[in-house]
Design an enzyme around this catalytic site. Structure first.
Site, PDB file in Angstrom:
ATOM      1  N   SER A 181     -73.556 -21.495 -73.097  1.00  0.00           N
ATOM      2  CA  SER A 181     -73.011 -22.938 -72.691  1.00  0.00           C
ATOM      3  C   SER A 181     -71.551 -23.361 -73.228  1.00  0.00           C
ATOM      4  CB  SER A 181     -74.245 -23.870 -72.898  1.00  0.00           C
ATOM      5  OG  SER A 181     -73.733 -25.209 -72.126  1.00  0.00           O
ATOM      6  N   ASP A 277     -79.158 -23.645 -62.292  1.00  0.00           N
ATOM      7  CA  ASP A 277     -78.245 -24.109 -63.378  1.00  0.00           C
ATOM      8  C   ASP A 277     -77.026 -24.537 -62.879  1.00  0.00           C
ATOM      9  OD1 ASP A 277     -76.526 -24.596 -65.556  1.00  0.00           O
ATOM     10  OD2 ASP A 277     -76.952 -22.677 -66.382  1.00  0.00           O
ATOM     11  N   HIS A 307     -81.005 -23.535 -67.133  1.00  0.00           N
ATOM     12  CA  HIS A 307     -80.006 -23.534 -68.136  1.00  0.00           C
ATOM     13  C   HIS A 307     -80.723 -23.720 -69.495  1.00  0.00           C
ATOM     14  CE1 HIS A 307     -75.923 -24.338 -70.026  1.00  0.00           C
ATOM     15  NE2 HIS A 307     -76.414 -25.021 -70.454  1.00  0.00           N
TER      16      HIS A 307
END
Length: 333
Positions: A181, A277, A307
């Site tokens: 991320s 996501d 995610h």
């Protein structure tokens, strides 16, 4: 107890969730995630009022206890950075070759939450699966330390590991970077930064559902997964606001690597995304742009995942996904 519930048959997990199997186009949500999302419905975050301190406190409360590999050891280093110091956690696998390759890892959390402890299980597992040392960097967080401080901390940590490679027992020419991320964003941006300064580049890069474009949140995946799948459009807007100093920085390639003009001679990349996501499409677009500039890329989408899946070892399938990613990365490190 929860980790055992997620191992129940898929049909039963769907029934417990109280909904039909969630599908977007040809993608079907992995049933354990459907139940997880149901259990988290009452824990929704109010991004109009929550403070970074409150979010960090809530984030530190684990749903399930961490399960670490028994034969992985670790120790912490403290290094100086501009205006302070940060921690680097070194993970040691049971057996390594002399002058082993290594991975420098930057945790996710939107540049605002997370630390080496929140990602302790993931980084230990990467160490185990790769069979190399992993160095997890506790870069300083926003909004107390906005862009470019977190990126500079990561760059300083990379230099420290590079310059102390002999004492650390690693090969300075086989030092890779990776992150999930926001950490994937920092990994990609570190490569851009070092390339622009003609400095030693990472051997390879592992980008796990990376943020690659802070200038736009209008992709198909943002529209399809705007809310309800752990990471939301509103949460990304909240993270972006706390990380950047101004709206103008959204188009800076060191914040949005997808907007970089040239990616020639960047390290080989292993990039993974999740089907449910908001960041799915920009991760894929970055993989395609790297390929356009001749970079070797292994791109893997897990169509039924959400995610954050890499840190959800209690969900069936996570371990196998990490095995696959590490096998791909091992080809380059």
């Amino acid at each position: 107890m929860l980790q055992y519930i997620f191992k129940l048959p898929n049909w039963l997990l769907i029934k417990i969730s109280g909904k039909k199997l969630i599908e977007i186009g040809k993608r079907a949500l992995h049933p354990p995630y459907q139940l997880l999302l149901k259990l988290n419905e009452n824990a929704a975050v109010d991004y109009d009022s929550i403070t970074p301190e409150e979010f960090r406190s809530a984030f530190s409360q684990d749903i399930v206890p961490k399960k670490l590999p028994k034969d992985i050891t670790w120790k912490d280093h403290e290094i100086g950075v501009d205006g302070g110091s940060i921690k680097i956690r070194e993970y040691q696998p049971p057996v390594t070759e002399d002058k082993s390759p290594a991975l420098v890892y930057f945790h996710g959390g939107g540049w605002v939450i997370g630390d080496v402890d929140s990602h302790h299980e993931l980084t230990a597992n990467l160490c185990k699966k790769l069979g190399v040392k992993v160095f997890s960097v506790d870069y300083r967080l926003s909004p107390e330390y906005k862009f470019p401080i977190p990126l500079n901390d990561c760059n300083t940590a990379f230099d420290w590991i590079l310059n102390n490679a002999e004492d650390l027992g690693i090969d300075s020419e086989r030092l890779s970077v990776g992150g999930d991320s926001a950490g994937g964003n920092l990994s990609a941006c570190l490569c851009l930064l070092r390339k622009s300064e003609s400095r030693s580049m990472p051997k390879s890069q592992l980008l796990i559902y990376p943020v690659t474009n802070l200038s736009s949140m209008e992709t198909d995946s943002y529209q399809e997964c705007e809310e309800g799948f752990y990471l939301s459009k509103k949460s990304m807007e909240w993270f972006r606001e706390h990380y950047l100093n101004s709206a103008e920085e959204r188009t800076n390639p060191l914040c949005s690597p997808l907007l970089a003009e040239n990616l020639t001679d960047h390290p080989p990349a292993v990039i993974t995304t999740a089907g449910f996501d908001p960041l799915r499409d920009e991760g894929y677009e970055y993989s395609e742009k790297l390929k356009e500039y001749g970079v070797s890329v292994s791109y893997i989408e897990y169509p039924g995942y959400i995610h954050g899946f890499a840190s959800m070892g209690f969900i069936p399938g996570t371990d196998e996904a990490l095995d696959e990613l590490c096998a791909e990365l091992s080809r380059h490190i």
